[in-house]
Motif scaffolding. Structure first.
Motif: not given
Length: 591
Positions: A86-88, A245-249
């Motif tokens: 996601q940062h990429e 990102i929320g799903k990753c967390l």
């Protein structure tokens, strides 16, 4: 509010201000560019971090990830890898949605600003030129007026002088008239230039400069709006990845919630359970018996008989000590404390009770593990043997699939000799059958050891029933489990049947396919790609060609087709699109 009316005399300051605005825009572009580099660097570091702590394949670390805590950690590493992605995405979106557009806009803005100020300078130069012309005509008019006054005074002086001739007076009069005419002309020219300058000045301050400054104002306002839009896009780029990102967390939290201490404890039991029973109670050894013997004529014999017949501790016979603990053979030897005995029990290993186990123990010391995993505790040995049996069964299944494919190809050659020589496949078929026999014997050997560990054998001296796993393929039975597996020196001495399946298969093929009619077509197919059938048993097809299907794919990836009565063979199933006839015999219905 207009720069043209309010700032009509601030040309230089506006030029500086607009240059400052471009500098601010370029500074923001540089800021976004550095942010993209930071995001890429951060994503790369996160990926390297995740890769660094990933378990290595075929290593002890991979086995540790059976535990729920380790699996949760592995999920965390995978989620961090997605987090880095996601940062990429942020870096790519910033570069594509902001940097590329702003870079082009800055170049266009510079060109537009240069054009506007060029028009302003041109207007300034024009008004300055008009002013210079006005000043020049004014000075000339002033000079001509002075010259006319002097000529008029000279004429009047000459006219009043009686000594001057009439010709000189006339000459002075004419000169005065000429100077007076020149003054009139200069006056007219000055008046004309003055009117022209006033007109140009009004146009300059009320038309040209306001228009130019208005364009510059619009340009500057557009720059400010574009900068604001870029800042909004900057925020939106981050906002777009927040749900992912929320799903990753959430994935990390879910993995953490899946950690179960009871499950990990059970896995520890399965990993390290030996299968041994705990040691029983250690019996009391009474060394005071010789002191209580009665002295009589037959005391020696009676004491011996009594000592052998007398039960200890309520009739319990004297049991064998736990094999881990050494028995004191000398009654004079000092008795060791019980704590020393317990420590010796915890640190000692089971005694080796036979020559075979002795050899295995020596081989372990030399670094070579026994084939039947007898160096392991029973439960761990059972797991290793089961794993080995599963691996051998998988390899055997692969060989059997290969044998079936070769048999199928040989079937084609037998029915159509022009497609290939059936004898050319005998060597390969024999090799595959030999591999199957070796793997079967190897699997039966490990199954025997596994049955011995699991207690499925009736007795060590009885013959074990033959496994029914491969009843379809005849195989020699495993003889006496202990005697057939190993000779007294510990080596494997099992004999195998020398019966070959090659001749049987060849005979079956000859009997089955003699005088057989050609197979009927069960459908059609269309070639999706061109295939050059260079190997025996295959047929070449051209893209778009329509042919008959006489045998569909049996799971080996080949379909048998026919072009005409003399041309048939196999093609890869992925190269054709098959249309089976539902009414044909053996055809399948696809939903």
């Amino acid at each position: 509010m207009s720069w043209g009316t309010e700032l009509w005399d601030q040309f230089d300051n506006l030029e500086k201000h607009t240059q400052w605005g471009i500098d601010i825009l370029e500074k923001y572009i540089k800021f976004v560019k550095e942010r993209t580099e930071i995001e890429l660097s951060y994503a790369k570091q996160l990926r390297n971090l995740s890769k660094k702590y990933q378990p290595k394949k075929n290593s002890k670390e991979e086995e540790e990830y059976r535990y729920t805590a380790c699996r949760a950690f592995l999920s965390t590493l995978n989620e961090m890898n997605d987090y880095a992605g996601q940062h990429e995405v942020v870096s790519e979106n910033l570069a594509s949605q902001i940097l590329a557009g702003l870079a082009r806009y800055v170049q266009e803005l510079k060109q537009e600003r240069k054009s506007h100020f060029h028009d302003g300078r041109k207007a300034q130069q024009h008004i300055e030129t008009c002013w210079k012309q006005l000043e020049s005509s004014k000075r000339r008019f002033e000079r001509d007026c002075k010259e006319a006054d002097r000529a008029q005074q000279y004429f009047e002086k000459m006219d009043a002088d009686i000594n001057v001739t009439k010709a000189d007076v006339e000459k002075a009069r004419q000169q005065a008239q000429i100077r007076h005419q020149m003054a009139e002309d200069s006056k007219a020219d000055y008046s004309s230039n003055l009117q022209k300058f006033n007109h140009e000045q009004r146009d300059y301050y009320h038309t040209h400069i306001p228009n130019i400054f208005q364009k510059i104002q619009e340009m500057e306002e557009q720059r400010i709006v574009r900068l604001g839009e870029s800042m909004k896009t900057y925020a939106e780029v981050d906002r777009q990845v927040i749900p992912i990102i929320g799903k990753c967390l959430d994935g990390i939290v879910k993995a953490a919630e899946g950690i179960d201490g009871k499950t990990d404890s059970q896995l520890v039991i399965e990993a390290y359970k030996s299968g041994f029973e705990p040691p029983g109670d250690i019996e009391f050894e009474d060394y005071t018996q010789p002191m209580k013997r009665t002295v009589s004529e037959n005391s020696l014999s009676n004491s011996r008989a009594d000592s052998k017949a007398e039960p200890k501790f309520g009739g319990k016979p004297k049991g064998k000590l736990w094999p881990f603990i050494k028995k004191n053979k000398s009654p004079k030897q000092q008795k060791e404390p019980l704590s020393h005995r317990f420590n010796e029990f915890m640190t000692s290993k089971p005694k080796i009770h036979c020559f075979r186990s002795l050899k295995r123990g020596l081989s372990l010391k030399l670094g070579a593990a026994p084939e039947d995993f007898s160096n392991l505790p029973p439960e761990q040995r059972r797991k290793k043997l089961q794993q080995k049996v599963d691996e051998l069964n998988k390899e055997m299944q692969k060989e059997m699939d290969q044998r079936e494919a070769i048999t199928k190809m040989k079937d084609v050659y037998l029915k159509n000799p022009q497609m290939g020589d059936p004898a050319s496949l005998d060597h390969k078929l024999t090799e595959v059958i030999q591999n199957i026999d070796k793997l079967r014997l190897e699997a039966q050997k490990f199954e025997a050891w596994l049955a011995e560990v699991e207690g499925r054998l009736p007795a060590r001296g009885e013959q074990r029933r033959q496994s029914g796993l491969y009843d379809a393929q005849p195989a020699p039975a495993v003889n006496n489990c202990a005697q057939a597996r190993e000779s007294p020196d510990g080596s494997y001495t099992e004999e195998q049947s020398q019966e070959s399946e090659v001749k049987v298969l060849a005979t079956d093929f000859d009997d089955e396919f003699d005088d057989e009619e050609p197979l009927p077509a069960i459908g059609t197919c269309k070639a999706l790609y061109t295939f050059d059938g260079q190997n025996e048993g295959t047929i070449s097809v051209t893209e778009g060609e329509t042919l008959y299907v006489i045998e569909e794919d049996k799971g080996d990836g080949w379909t048998r087709i026919r072009r005409n009565e003399d041309e048939e063979g196999y093609v890869p199933t992925s190269y054709v699109e098959v249309y089976l006839d539902k009414n044909a015999k053996g055809a399948k219905t696809y939903i």
